[in-house]
Write a protein that holds these residues in place. Structure first.
Motif, PDB file in Angstrom:
ATOM      1  N   LEU A   1       0.828  -1.203   0.000  1.00  0.00           N
ATOM      2  CA  LEU A   1       0.000   0.000   0.000  1.00  0.00           C
ATOM      3  C   LEU A   1       0.861   1.251   0.000  1.00  0.00           C
ATOM      4  N   HIS A   2       0.319   2.309  -0.556  1.00  0.00           N
ATOM      5  CA  HIS A   2       0.984   3.605  -0.477  1.00  0.00           C
ATOM      6  C   HIS A   2       1.091   3.968   1.005  1.00  0.00           C
ATOM      7  N   PRO A   3       2.228   4.538   1.440  1.00  0.00           N
ATOM      8  CA  PRO A   3       2.416   4.826   2.874  1.00  0.00           C
ATOM      9  C   PRO A   3       1.285   5.607   3.532  1.00  0.00           C
ATOM     10  N   ARG A   4       0.635   6.492   2.798  1.00  0.00           N
ATOM     11  CA  ARG A   4      -0.431   7.278   3.443  1.00  0.00           C
ATOM     12  C   ARG A   4      -1.672   6.440   3.749  1.00  0.00           C
ATOM     13  N   PHE A   5      -1.748   5.236   3.161  1.00  0.00           N
ATOM     14  CA  PHE A   5      -2.881   4.351   3.423  1.00  0.00           C
ATOM     15  C   PHE A   5      -2.543   3.267   4.440  1.00  0.00           C
ATOM     16  N   ALA A   6      -1.387   3.370   5.080  1.00  0.00           N
ATOM     17  CA  ALA A   6      -0.950   2.367   6.056  1.00  0.00           C
ATOM     18  C   ALA A   6      -1.943   2.226   7.208  1.00  0.00           C
ATOM     19  N   GLY A   7      -2.656   3.303   7.531  1.00  0.00           N
ATOM     20  CA  GLY A   7      -3.647   3.268   8.607  1.00  0.00           C
ATOM     21  C   GLY A   7      -4.753   2.254   8.377  1.00  0.00           C
ATOM     22  N   LEU A   8      -4.972   1.888   7.124  1.00  0.00           N
ATOM     23  CA  LEU A   8      -5.987   0.873   6.825  1.00  0.00           C
ATOM     24  C   LEU A   8      -5.613  -0.479   7.424  1.00  0.00           C
ATOM     25  N   CYS A   9      -4.323  -0.638   7.742  1.00  0.00           N
ATOM     26  CA  CYS A   9      -3.827  -1.929   8.227  1.00  0.00           C
ATOM     27  C   CYS A   9      -3.683  -1.992   9.739  1.00  0.00           C
ATOM     28  N   LYS A  10      -4.258  -1.053  10.452  1.00  0.00           N
ATOM     29  CA  LYS A  10      -4.219  -1.115  11.916  1.00  0.00           C
ATOM     30  C   LYS A  10      -4.957  -2.371  12.372  1.00  0.00           C
ATOM     31  N   SER A  11      -4.415  -3.023  13.390  1.00  0.00           N
ATOM     32  CA  SER A  11      -5.044  -4.251  13.864  1.00  0.00           C
ATOM     33  C   SER A  11      -6.453  -4.002  14.397  1.00  0.00           C
ATOM     34  N   SER A  12      -6.703  -2.798  14.865  1.00  0.00           N
ATOM     35  CA  SER A  12      -8.038  -2.485  15.388  1.00  0.00           C
ATOM     36  C   SER A  12      -9.057  -2.313  14.269  1.00  0.00           C
ATOM     37  N   ASN A  13      -8.583  -2.291  13.025  1.00  0.00           N
ATOM     38  CA  ASN A  13      -9.468  -2.078  11.887  1.00  0.00           C
ATOM     39  C   ASN A  13      -9.829  -3.365  11.161  1.00  0.00           C
ATOM     40  N   VAL A  14      -9.844  -4.484  11.854  1.00  0.00           N
ATOM     41  CA  VAL A  14     -10.208  -5.740  11.193  1.00  0.00           C
ATOM     42  C   VAL A  14     -11.696  -5.692  10.871  1.00  0.00           C
ATOM     43  N   GLN A  15     -11.999  -5.769   9.591  1.00  0.00           N
ATOM     44  CA  GLN A  15     -13.382  -5.727   9.114  1.00  0.00           C
ATOM     45  C   GLN A  15     -13.867  -7.153   8.934  1.00  0.00           C
ATOM     46  N   ALA A  16     -15.158  -7.365   9.059  1.00  0.00           N
ATOM     47  CA  ALA A  16     -15.639  -8.732   8.917  1.00  0.00           C
ATOM     48  C   ALA A  16     -16.398  -9.023   7.629  1.00  0.00           C
ATOM     49  N   PRO A  17     -17.522  -8.432   7.384  1.00  0.00           N
ATOM     50  CA  PRO A  17     -18.461  -9.003   6.417  1.00  0.00           C
ATOM     51  C   PRO A  17     -17.882  -9.548   5.111  1.00  0.00           C
ATOM     52  N   ALA A  18     -17.927  -8.821   4.037  1.00  0.00           N
ATOM     53  CA  ALA A  18     -17.514  -9.396   2.750  1.00  0.00           C
ATOM     54  C   ALA A  18     -16.071  -9.062   2.390  1.00  0.00           C
ATOM     55  N   TYR A  19     -15.670  -7.824   2.650  1.00  0.00           N
ATOM     56  CA  TYR A  19     -14.335  -7.394   2.245  1.00  0.00           C
ATOM     57  C   TYR A  19     -13.465  -7.067   3.440  1.00  0.00           C
ATOM     58  N   PHE A  20     -12.218  -7.465   3.330  1.00  0.00           N
ATOM     59  CA  PHE A  20     -11.268  -7.354   4.427  1.00  0.00           C
ATOM     60  C   PHE A  20     -11.051  -5.916   4.893  1.00  0.00           C
ATOM     61  N   PHE A  21     -11.076  -4.982   3.973  1.00  0.00           N
ATOM     62  CA  PHE A  21     -10.873  -3.581   4.334  1.00  0.00           C
ATOM     63  C   PHE A  21     -12.197  -2.828   4.369  1.00  0.00           C
ATOM     64  N   GLY A  22     -13.283  -3.560   4.521  1.00  0.00           N
ATOM     65  CA  GLY A  22     -14.609  -2.970   4.655  1.00  0.00           C
ATOM     66  C   GLY A  22     -15.288  -2.766   3.312  1.00  0.00           C
ATOM     67  N   GLU A  23     -16.565  -2.530   3.391  1.00  0.00           N
ATOM     68  CA  GLU A  23     -17.385  -2.360   2.191  1.00  0.00           C
ATOM     69  C   GLU A  23     -17.138  -1.012   1.520  1.00  0.00           C
ATOM     70  N   ASN A  24     -16.640  -0.059   2.290  1.00  0.00           N
ATOM     71  CA  ASN A  24     -16.511   1.312   1.795  1.00  0.00           C
ATOM     72  C   ASN A  24     -15.044   1.739   1.667  1.00  0.00           C
ATOM     73  N   LEU A  25     -14.223   0.909   1.075  1.00  0.00           N
ATOM     74  CA  LEU A  25     -12.796   1.210   0.954  1.00  0.00           C
ATOM     75  C   LEU A  25     -12.568   2.518   0.206  1.00  0.00           C
ATOM     76  N   HIS A  26     -13.304   2.733  -0.870  1.00  0.00           N
ATOM     77  CA  HIS A  26     -13.114   3.965  -1.640  1.00  0.00           C
ATOM     78  C   HIS A  26     -13.404   5.196  -0.784  1.00  0.00           C
ATOM     79  N   LYS A  27     -14.410   5.117   0.070  1.00  0.00           N
ATOM     80  CA  LYS A  27     -14.736   6.229   0.965  1.00  0.00           C
ATOM     81  C   LYS A  27     -13.601   6.442   1.968  1.00  0.00           C
ATOM     82  N   GLN A  28     -13.057   5.350   2.522  1.00  0.00           N
ATOM     83  CA  GLN A  28     -11.946   5.466   3.465  1.00  0.00           C
ATOM     84  C   GLN A  28     -10.729   6.109   2.802  1.00  0.00           C
ATOM     85  N   ILE A  29     -10.443   5.707   1.565  1.00  0.00           N
ATOM     86  CA  ILE A  29      -9.307   6.282   0.836  1.00  0.00           C
ATOM     87  C   ILE A  29      -9.542   7.756   0.559  1.00  0.00           C
ATOM     88  N   LYS A  30     -10.760   8.115   0.186  1.00  0.00           N
ATOM     89  CA  LYS A  30     -11.091   9.515  -0.073  1.00  0.00           C
ATOM     90  C   LYS A  30     -10.911  10.347   1.185  1.00  0.00           C
TER      91      LYS A  30
END
Length: 148
Positions: free
Chosen positions: A113-142
């Protein structure tokens, strides 16, 4: 003695693929336990992953599916309203194993990942349902882009 022999054998020998799959298939994740489902990596992150990293991710997912099947099997044998301390400890240890593996997945993915998106990989951010980085990844990146 027989239990110890079984444990010692099973932790040192891989089950046959068909036995493993058939056994795990007996214990499908209950609808009310969404956090036990093994999320796939979001396509936006999966696509740039190397084949080696994808293989590692698939192996992580496979182990998580086996743990989920084990937790589900255990859940079928206990009364959730009247669990003993031992049963609660067993459940906590297996669930924490799943959490730890999800953390390891994020650690493995973080370098691509680009360094500015490293926060997506915090252990406290484990997402469950369908996608590992959550359903709204584009929103998180924005949101991360807007903060920068």
């Amino acid at each position: 003695e027989n239990l110890a022999a079984n444990i010692n054998y099973l932790v040192s020998h891989q089950l046959q693929e068909t036995v493993m799959v058939e056994t795990a298939d007996l214990y499908k994740t209950p609808v009310n336990c969404a956090s036990l489902r093994v999320p796939t990596v979001n396509p936006a992150i999966w696509t740039p992953m190397s084949s080696t990293m994808r293989g590692q991710e698939i192996r992580f997912q496979r182990v998580l599916k086996l743990i989920a099947a084990g937790i589900t099997a255990f859940g079928k044998r206990v009364d959730g309203c009247a669990m003993s301390k031992l049963q609660k400890d067993i459940l906590a240890l297996f669930c924490n194993s799943s959490f730890e593996i999800n953390c390891m997945r994020k650690i493995a993915i973080r370098p691509i990942l680009h360094p500015r998106f490293a926060g997506l990989c915090k252990s406290s951010n484990v997402q469950a349902p369908a996608y590992f980085f959550g359903e709204n990844l584009h929103k998180q990146i924005k949101e991360i882009d807007e903060e920068a």
